[in-house]
Design a protein around this motif. Structure first.
Motif, PDB file in Angstrom:
ATOM      1  N   GLU A 191       0.936  -1.160   0.061  1.00  0.00           N
ATOM      2  CA  GLU A 191       0.022   0.129  -0.073  1.00  0.00           C
ATOM      3  C   GLU A 191       0.846   1.206   0.070  1.00  0.00           C
ATOM      4  O   GLU A 191       0.574   2.319  -0.777  1.00  0.00           O
ATOM      5  CB  GLU A 191      -0.866  -0.002   1.339  1.00  0.00           C
ATOM      6  N   GLN A 223      -4.883   2.516  -0.680  1.00  0.00           N
ATOM      7  CA  GLN A 223      -5.494   1.436   0.143  1.00  0.00           C
ATOM      8  C   GLN A 223      -5.818   0.330  -0.495  1.00  0.00           C
ATOM      9  O   GLN A 223      -6.193  -0.102  -1.628  1.00  0.00           O
ATOM     10  CB  GLN A 223      -6.920   2.295   0.956  1.00  0.00           C
ATOM     11  N   GLU A 224      -5.758  -1.091   0.428  1.00  0.00           N
ATOM     12  CA  GLU A 224      -6.161  -2.058  -0.219  1.00  0.00           C
ATOM     13  C   GLU A 224      -7.613  -2.246  -0.717  1.00  0.00           C
ATOM     14  O   GLU A 224      -7.969  -2.771  -1.732  1.00  0.00           O
ATOM     15  CB  GLU A 224      -5.952  -3.177   1.089  1.00  0.00           C
TER      16      GLU A 224
END
Length: 592
Positions: free
Chosen positions: A278, A284-285
């Motif tokens: 990330e 963001q995942e």
């Protein structure tokens, strides 16, 4: 009897016991068979691995020494063949009846074919009336297959034990049935309650509540069945706990590992991104899941690397470049059924700093080579001229030798500066810290360089502020700093200019400022002025004999002494270099 509830319960109870015992027996026999056969195969595999390790010591010129192997294998227990890389039998154990006939023959069998490609092969088969376990294991040296070990062992003893256990289970089942028939009439009324409890508990366990237990009121079949359920519940709870622990450990590893990890599904879309990844991709995942990797790193080369890995169905390593980072990507496709790719795991290792270090190393080598090349070329050309006859002219000889001496001194000065920097980098320089009067030190250096200044008609003034304390430093090394800075001021100040040196106290330190009215430094060059071999005007600096290391040495000495150094300059108006050192009574300095 079947019309009565009691009779029905007796029949049902009897059938239940029979079914339960049969199922338990079937499960137990299957597990025991798997355990016994697996035990034989594991023992066979361990023996093969041990033997492979021993035989790898008998490799000469990437080939097994047939004579040594044959002598060694004759004493080895069991039934074992050793084949060389061409499939020829070069060793066999004494238990093989046809040992002498097999030696020297080429052995071809489907069991050993995979082993020549580095794969272990095992199977269960029949040899006459005997059931046997077979295993072929490669002998590898430095990744190359130099031979194959082919072992076999009888399974008759294992099957004999299974037969005995089957008989025991059958006898136990028959006894249970007989006991059930005899006692069922008396126990029928006590069956319905435990069955209800058993049913309820089984439902709780199936729903995931493994803390449920069955109260066992008797030691009969129902009671034993309850015990088995309790045991199963405990085992399931332990297994689920182990799975959860392993999952937590895996999550912790992925979360805290320094390398980035990206997992793709069979369609090449992201399904997992750890925190390190990330940070690398600045996403963001949750935002990355479902997207393709190239969407996060356009133009980085990652898409081409993935296509290459998928095309060859093999792991590979490639460099990918993001905006400000350089990553080493290790791409591993995961095989599914057939030749389909079930997914892909990519591990990213940040090598940005390594790339910077490598670039600095290349630049350093190039600079040193260039600095040495110019004086060496000059020396060589002048010496060749002297050898060609110019040495006969005393005036030319003296002039040429002076040039050679100057260029030699320039190279020696470069080597000295490099050694000085190396010693400071490695922490091997000797330091002697003691209270030092910087005013006196500056005055001494000024007197030493005054002749050079007078040759250019420069005005050099030194001012020491009243009440200036002594500084804690190494006298010789700080003297070298002042010499370098003052020499630079003299070199780059035009004739008739001014140089002012000020020594004054600061908060817990002593400040030295050398200010000149020289040519100055362009703003774009100021951030790099302390880099090694960096010059503002390279041609002029070399003409004046500089090595480009003076300011680097000064900066390193001052910082290792616990001080700071800075520079201010304006083109055409001059330059001011200021450095500070700890005053007496402040924290002691211990350079590393």
């Amino acid at each position: 009897m079947l019309r009565s509830i009691q009779g029905k319960l007796v029949v049902v109870y009897l059938l239940l016991i029979v079914v339960a015992m049969e199922l338990a027996s079937l499960y137990l026999m299957r597990e025991l068979e798997r355990s016994y056969i697996g035990k034989v195969q594991d023992d066979l595999h361990q023996s093969a691995q041990l033997l492979a390790g021993q035989l790898s010591n008998f490799v000469v010129d990437d080939r097994l020494d047939a004579a040594v192997v044959d002598q060694y294998m004759e004493r080895w227990p069991g039934e074992v063949l050793v084949l060389d890389a061409n499939g020829v039998v070069i060793g066999a154990t004494a238990r093989l009846a046809n040992r002498d006939q097999l030696l020297g023959l080429k052995f071809s069998h489907d069991d050993v074919s995979p082993a020549f490609f580095g794969n272990t092969n095992r199977r269960i088969g029949q040899e006459g009336a005997r059931r046997m376990a077979y295993e072929a294991v490669p002998i590898t040296v430095a990744g190359n297959v130099v031979g194959v070990i082919y072992l076999k062992d009888s399974l008759e003893e294992a099957y004999a034990r299974l037969s005995d256990l089957r008989d025991i289970l059958l006898v136990a089942t028959l006894l249970a049935m007989a006991s059930t028939v005899v006692l069922s009439f008396a126990l029928a009324r006590t069956i319905t309650g435990p069955i209800r409890e058993l049913t309820r508990t089984a439902a709780e366990i199936a729903g995931g509540n493994f803390d449920q237990t069955i109260a066992v009121h008797s030691d009969d079949e129902i009671g034993k069945l309850g015990e088995m359920f309790n045991r199963m519940s405990r085992r399931l709870k332990e297994t689920m706990g182990e799975i959860q622990d392993e999952k937590s450990q895996a999550e912790a590893i992925l979360t805290h590992m320094a390398d980035g990890l990206m997992a793709l599904n069979g369609s090449g879309r992201i399904i997992r991104l750890n925190p390190a990844a990330e940070r690398m991709f600045q996403v963001q995942e949750a935002q990355a899941i479902g997207r393709r990797p190239e969407e996060l790193a356009e133009g980085s080369g990652l898409e081409e690397a993935l296509l290459e890995a998928w095309g060859h169905s093999s792991a590979l390593s490639r460099q990918v470049r993001l905006k400000d980072r350089v990553l080493q990507a290790y791409i591993t496709p995961l095989k599914g059924e057939g030749q389909q790719t079930a997914g892909t795991v990519i591990v990213f290792h940040d090598i940005t700093e390594l790339e910077k270090v490598e670039a600095l190393r290349r630049e350093f080598v190039a600079n040193v080579s260039h600095e040495l090349k110019t004086p060496l070329t000059t020396v060589k050309s002048y010496v060749e001229t002297l050898l060609d006859g110019a040495a006969e002219d005393p005036e030319v000889r003296s002039r040429f030798l002076r040039v050679v001496d100057a260029e030699t001194e320039r190279m020696a000065r470069l080597v000295r500066d490099l050694l000085r920097l190396t010693h400071m980098d490695e922490g091997t320089s000797r330091w002697t810290f003691r209270p030092t009067d910087l005013g006196a030190l500056v005055a001494e250096v000024t007197a030493r360089l005054r002749v050079q200044a007078e040759q250019k008609q420069l005005s050099v003034e030194c001012e020491v502020a009243p009440g200036t304390p002594e500084a804690v430093c190494d006298y010789d090394k700080i003297q070298q700093v002042v010499i370098n800075l003052l020499a630079n001021a003299i070199e780059f100040t035009p004739n008739g200019g001014q140089i002012r040196i000020a020594v004054e106290p600061g908060p817990g330190e002593v400040r030295v400022t050398i200010r000149d009215t020289g040519i100055g430094i362009p703003p774009d060059d100021l951030p790099r002025i302390f880099e090694r071999f960096y010059r503002v005007d390279k041609a002029r600096s070399r003409t004046m004999g500089g090595t480009g290391l003076g300011l680097s040495i000064a900066k390193q000495i001052v910082e290792l002494s616990g001080g700071r150094i800075g520079i201010e300059s304006e083109v055409g108006r001059g330059t001011a270099v200021t450095f500070t050192l700890p005053a007496v009574g402040e924290a002691e300095v211990n350079p590393v």
